[in-house]
Write a protein that holds these residues in place. Structure first.
Motif, PDB file in Angstrom:
ATOM      1  N   VAL A   1       0.854  -1.188   0.000  1.00  0.00           N
ATOM      2  CA  VAL A   1       0.000   0.000   0.000  1.00  0.00           C
ATOM      3  C   VAL A   1       0.888   1.234   0.000  1.00  0.00           C
ATOM      4  CG1 VAL A   1      -1.797   1.295   1.206  1.00  0.00           C
ATOM      5  CG2 VAL A   1      -1.809  -1.209   1.278  1.00  0.00           C
ATOM      6  N   LEU A   2       0.697   2.079  -1.008  1.00  0.00           N
ATOM      7  CA  LEU A   2       1.354   3.382  -1.057  1.00  0.00           C
ATOM      8  C   LEU A   2       0.325   4.430  -0.686  1.00  0.00           C
ATOM      9  CD1 LEU A   2       3.387   3.129  -4.383  1.00  0.00           C
ATOM     10  CD2 LEU A   2       4.140   2.584  -2.069  1.00  0.00           C
TER      11      LEU A   2
ATOM     12  N   LEU B   1      -7.707  -5.094   0.408  1.00  0.00           N
ATOM     13  CA  LEU B   1      -6.335  -5.360  -0.005  1.00  0.00           C
ATOM     14  C   LEU B   1      -6.226  -6.760  -0.609  1.00  0.00           C
ATOM     15  CD1 LEU B   1      -4.242  -3.869   2.930  1.00  0.00           C
ATOM     16  CD2 LEU B   1      -4.918  -2.807   0.775  1.00  0.00           C
ATOM     17  N   PRO B   2      -5.707  -6.887  -1.820  1.00  0.00           N
ATOM     18  CA  PRO B   2      -5.576  -8.203  -2.443  1.00  0.00           C
ATOM     19  C   PRO B   2      -4.583  -9.085  -1.684  1.00  0.00           C
ATOM     20  CG  PRO B   2      -5.366  -6.440  -4.072  1.00  0.00           C
ATOM     21  CD  PRO B   2      -5.299  -5.795  -2.720  1.00  0.00           C
ATOM     22  N   ASP B   3      -4.878 -10.376  -1.621  1.00  0.00           N
ATOM     23  CA  ASP B   3      -3.954 -11.337  -1.018  1.00  0.00           C
ATOM     24  C   ASP B   3      -2.942 -11.779  -2.067  1.00  0.00           C
ATOM     25  OD1 ASP B   3      -5.306 -11.252   1.424  1.00  0.00           O
ATOM     26  OD2 ASP B   3      -6.759 -12.750   0.739  1.00  0.00           O
TER      27      ASP B   3
ATOM     28  N   CYS C   1       0.082  -7.411  -6.694  1.00  0.00           N
ATOM     29  CA  CYS C   1      -0.821  -6.264  -6.842  1.00  0.00           C
ATOM     30  C   CYS C   1      -0.266  -5.081  -6.046  1.00  0.00           C
ATOM     31  CB  CYS C   1      -2.223  -6.610  -6.343  1.00  0.00           C
ATOM     32  SG  CYS C   1      -3.102  -7.827  -7.352  1.00  0.00           S
ATOM     33  N   LEU C   2      -0.705  -3.891  -6.406  1.00  0.00           N
ATOM     34  CA  LEU C   2      -0.258  -2.683  -5.718  1.00  0.00           C
ATOM     35  C   LEU C   2      -1.468  -1.797  -5.471  1.00  0.00           C
ATOM     36  CD1 LEU C   2       2.140  -0.921  -4.699  1.00  0.00           C
ATOM     37  CD2 LEU C   2       2.164   0.126  -6.980  1.00  0.00           C
TER      38      LEU C   2
ATOM     39  N   GLY D   1       3.305  -1.382   7.535  1.00  0.00           N
ATOM     40  CA  GLY D   1       4.240  -1.113   6.446  1.00  0.00           C
ATOM     41  C   GLY D   1       3.881   0.056   5.570  1.00  0.00           C
ATOM     42  N   VAL D   2       2.906   0.878   5.973  1.00  0.00           N
ATOM     43  CA  VAL D   2       2.495   2.015   5.146  1.00  0.00           C
ATOM     44  C   VAL D   2       3.196   3.271   5.631  1.00  0.00           C
ATOM     45  CG1 VAL D   2       0.574   3.430   4.369  1.00  0.00           C
ATOM     46  CG2 VAL D   2       0.250   0.991   4.696  1.00  0.00           C
TER      47      VAL D   2
END
Length: 686
Positions: free
Chosen positions: A60-61, A159-161, A165-166, A180-181
């Motif tokens: 995740v950005l 959020l994709p598992d 993916c982004l 982690g964001v």
């Protein structure tokens, strides 16, 4: 819509330039440092990587910044640059309504599923739908742009598992709770980019003659792209005004309420500069756009809100686009969107300036116009000369559709705004009559253009809105109808116990309203739910109650159908005597009605019961009679199925020659019609 349009984050684009609208594609200004940091963050080693494990979920950005800072434009530019590395495509969703309320996970998940061309079950909860989103994204290497998130609880379920993916999210602050964001926090544009944005909007001459004042103007705008775009549009509309004039007028404007954040004041002042310079009629139209559902309007919406002509409304909307107040798509009949950063300013100004009665009248005009358009949209599918076509013939040309394809395209493009309009109308609570008409017209239009099955998820939500109004206004007839519709959709998706609860509630409402149709339908449906649950005793009891009511009303078709349903549940329960009596009653009823195919099917079921009861020779006679009636009805599939049943019965009776004869007859019947040879059994009459 173009990727760099002025949106909820106030992107930096060329808006209000002196060139014709659409003459050049919008360009992205500045933010080179932020883009570099974001791209570097993609490669940043997370906790899983440091521990030697493959990441279990997508990265995740986060782009954080106040409204108008260009956060959405930066996100759009980032996903554009990353698109080649993600062949799974780009999915977009906005997580905050224009009114500031967080969008429920269920709605966001359905929006993403629509983009993935996956249909979620009607009535499904957010958890189930978000799981479907994750399943659909598995192995796709896709990009997700989640715009204007309120908190981590909105983002986390989506959020994709899949580490390939982004997810790019925008928010006003950090998303605490997602590991982690690291947010990329935006301030204003640097001075060079801000001046360049102004220059692109008004030309270089006025910037060149007074570059220092241009920098001062950019500072007065806080470097916010959305504010700069509006001020640039204001200057572009006034070729004789200087940059110093704009700076002076901007400084003289008040900061607004004391509780307004300091960082939001430049955007508010720029907005007031543009709004206060508009003619009174245009300013009123702009304020009324705060009522546009989902922040989306077209010329009809603006025309109805303001009480002006459609052509005048469209001209005014195009002027607003040039001023940076709206963004639009490039369609022949464009839709206009209120930027999210301006929506609260518009709403506050509307409430402070216009009287409540005028606002409610404008809302009523908008809903009435929407109802007429939906009625016209549905009528476009009717043949010429039909009552529906005659009813809309008297409407203005702008409210009619030339052919069904144009009506379907309009409905498809306007669907999000129409659904939002229905939700807002019901939530308002003061225009319930119009709200009920709107929901009814929308249900019919969706059903005729998209089909009941494809539109089921939307219909489920709309029936829920009808139920809300019926309960608020104490309308038992409408409550019964809404509960029946919701229960049917629950039953169709396997939620039988939920359906049973709603069917029984519909029965109570129908009795309260003295609605015989609703009570009969509810009793029959309760029986069907019990049959689906395997409780055949209760199913037979409820079918019997429904049949008793039909018998008193003389509804012969319903009587015959209910006899068939009773025959079916008695068959499942092994009560073959009761089953046979009911199937014979059903066959007699259909024969009196002249319904030959249904008569043949009822006889075939009676033959099945006789076979189950160990009376093969009686079954043969009844089955042969059913074959004759199926032949009269021209039902080849039924004939073939009955011939196969005869063959099976003859085999059990020890007559293989007769069995081969009837199998051959079945094969010939199917081959003559080019039908498949696989006939499992005759389906019980529903």
């Amino acid at each position: 819509m173009t990727d760099q349009a002025v949106d909820t984050g106030g992107p930096a684009k060329v808006a209000g330039s002196e060139e014709p609208s659409g003459a050049a594609p919008p360009r992205f200004f500045g933010r080179a440092r932020e883009l570099k940091a974001l791209r570097a963050d993609i490669e940043h080693a997370g906790l899983d990587t440091l521990a030697g494990r493959r990441a279990a979920r997508a990265r995740v950005l986060l782009i954080a910044g106040r409204p108008g800072s260009g956060r959405t434009a930066l996100a759009e530019e980032l996903v554009r640059l990353l698109s080649d590395d993600h062949p799974g495509g780009l999915l977009r969703a906005r997580l905050t309504d224009p009114g500031g309320e967080p969008v429920p996970t269920e709605r966001t998940a359905r929006e993403l599923l629509d983009q993935l061309e996956v249909t979620g079950p009607p009535g499904a909860e957010g958890d189930e739908l978000s799981e479907l989103v994750r399943e659909a994204l598995a192995g796709r290497r896709a990009l997700l742009l989640l715009d204007d998130a309120v908190d981590a609880e909105q983002v986390d379920p989506l959020l994709p598992d899949d580490a390939d993916c982004l997810v790019v999210a925008t928010s006003e602050g950090p998303l605490t709770g997602i590991p982690g964001v690291r947010p990329c926090t935006l301030g204003g544009l640097d001075a060079a980019s801000a001046v360049r944005l102004l220059s692109d909007a008004i030309g270089e001459v006025r910037i060149t003659v007074d570059p220092r004042t241009a920098e001062t103007l950019a500072e007065e705008c806080g470097g916010l792209p959305a504010a700069l775009v509006m001020v640039g549009g204001w200057l572009a509309a006034r070729p004789m005004a200087s940059v110093a004039d704009a700076t002076k007028q901007l400084r003289e404007l008040p900061d607004g309420p004391e509780d307004r954040p300091v960082g939001g004041r430049p955007l508010a002042r720029a907005f007031r500069l543009v709004h206060d310079s508009l003619p009174p009629t245009a300013a009123r139209i702009l304020r009324l756009l705060a009522l546009a559902p989902a922040g989306i309007a077209d010329a009809h919406t603006a025309s109805a809100l303001a009480g002006c002509s459609v052509s005048a409304a469209r001209t005014t909307l195009d002027d607003f686009v040039a001023l940076g107040l709206l963004r639009s798509d490039a369609a022949e009949q464009p839709q206009y969107e209120v930027p999210g950063c301006l929506a609260p300013l518009l709403r506050a100004l509307l409430e402070a300036t216009d009287r409540p009665g005028e606002i409610q009248l404008a809302r009523a005009r908008m809903l009435e116009r929407t109802v007429r358009l939906l009625q016209s949209c549905r009528a476009a599918t009717e043949p010429e000369g039909s009552p529906a076509r005659r009813r809309i013939a008297g409407l203005p040309r702008s409210l009619r559709f030339p052919e069904p394809g144009a009506a379907a395209d309009w409905l498809r493009s306007r669907r999000p705004a129409l659904l939002a309009s229905a939700r807002l109308a019901v939530a308002d609570g003061e225009l319930d009559t119009l709200a009920r008409r709107l929901v009814s017209a929308l249900v019919r239009a969706l059903a005729v253009h998209h089909g009941t099955e494809a539109a089921a998820p939307d219909l489920y939500g709309l029936h829920g809105l009808v139920l809300a109004v019926a309960e608020r206004r104490d309308l038992p007839r409408e409550r019964a109808a809404a509960l029946l519709n919701l229960a049917d959709l629950d039953a169709g998706t396997g939620r039988t116990r939920d359906a049973l609860t709603r069917y029984r509630a519909a029965l109570d409402a129908g009795r309260l309203a003295k609605d015989l149709y609703a009570t009969g339908r509810a009793m029959e449906s309760v029986g069907g739910a019990y049959a689906e649950l395997g409780d055949y005793q209760r199913a037979a009891d409820w079918y019997g109650r429904a049949l008793a009511q039909r018998l008193t009303q003389g509804e012969r078709a319903d009587e015959a159908r209910l006899y068939g349903r009773l025959g079916a549940v008695h068959t499942y329960a092994g009560r073959y005597g009761e089953a046979l009596r009911n199937w014979r009653a059903a066959a007699a009823g259909y024969r009196r009605l002249g319904d030959v195919p249904a008569h043949a099917r009822a006889l075939s079921e009676a033959a099945r019961v006789q076979e189950y009861a160990g009376r093969p020779r009686e079954s043969l006679r009844t089955c042969q009679e059913a074959v004759d009636w199926a032949g009269r009805a021209g039902d080849v599939r039924l004939q073939a199925a009955l011939e196969l049943r005869l063959a099976d019965t003859f085999e059990r009776l020890g007559d293989p020659a007769a069995a081969r004869l009837h199998r051959g007859l079945a094969d010939r019947l199917l081959k003559e019609k080019g039908l498949t040879c696989e006939i499992r059994s005759v389906v019980t009459e529903n």
